[in-house]
Scaffold this motif. Structure first.
Motif, PDB file in Angstrom:
ATOM      1  N   ASN A   1     109.799  54.585 -10.496  1.00 38.48           N
ATOM      2  CA  ASN A   1     109.374  53.186 -10.390  1.00 38.48           C
ATOM      3  C   ASN A   1     109.857  52.561  -9.074  1.00 38.48           C
TER       4      ASN A   1
ATOM      5  N   ASP B   1     103.424  52.077 -17.013  1.00 42.46           N
ATOM      6  CA  ASP B   1     103.251  50.967 -17.944  1.00 42.46           C
ATOM      7  C   ASP B   1     102.642  49.815 -17.155  1.00 42.46           C
ATOM      8  N   MET B   2     101.344  49.611 -17.297  1.00 44.17           N
ATOM      9  CA  MET B   2     100.628  48.626 -16.499  1.00 44.17           C
ATOM     10  C   MET B   2     101.092  47.186 -16.759  1.00 44.17           C
ATOM     11  N   GLU B   3     101.744  46.943 -17.876  1.00 48.09           N
ATOM     12  CA  GLU B   3     102.262  45.608 -18.152  1.00 48.09           C
ATOM     13  C   GLU B   3     103.435  45.253 -17.238  1.00 48.09           C
ATOM     14  N   LYS B   4     104.094  46.267 -16.687  1.00 49.30           N
ATOM     15  CA  LYS B   4     105.220  46.021 -15.797  1.00 49.30           C
ATOM     16  C   LYS B   4     104.790  45.893 -14.344  1.00 49.30           C
TER      17      LYS B   4
ATOM     18  N   THR C   1     102.868  44.124 -11.304  1.00 53.93           N
ATOM     19  CA  THR C   1     102.387  42.803 -10.928  1.00 53.93           C
ATOM     20  C   THR C   1     101.343  42.939  -9.832  1.00 53.93           C
ATOM     21  N   GLU C   2     100.438  42.020  -9.808  1.00 53.67           N
ATOM     22  CA  GLU C   2      99.404  42.035  -8.758  1.00 53.67           C
ATOM     23  C   GLU C   2      99.996  41.583  -7.451  1.00 53.67           C
TER      24      GLU C   2
END
Length: 81
Positions: A39, A75-78, A80-81
């Motif tokens: 990550n 984990d796409m929820e973690k 940010t754009e």
């Protein structure tokens, strides 16, 4: 008797130290997989991995499909754009 650190920890430290001196264009599949797994600069890793996979959908350092497997582990929820 002092405990030795596992070799994997040393290899990861060594990779990280060389990784910090690389430009985005110098990142290879090993770098991308480790960046995703650790990550580290995840947005850069995802963008570069998508570029690589457009040219070689089965890209992998150790086995075919390793890079796409690493992407699926994100984990796409973690993110940010």
């Amino acid at each position: 008797m002092a405990q030795e650190q596992p070799q994997a920890d040393y290899a990861l430290d060594e990779w990280y130290n060389t990784f910090l001196n690389k430009d985005r264009t110098e990142l290879d599949i090993t770098d991308l997989c480790r960046m995703i797994q650790q990550n580290i600069f995840i947005e850069v890793a995802i963008d570069k991995a998508v570029e690589v996979l457009k040219h070689n959908p089965l890209a992998g350092d150790v086995y075919d499909g390793q890079l796409v497997e690493a992407l699926f582990s994100v984990d796409m929820e973690k993110i940010t754009e």
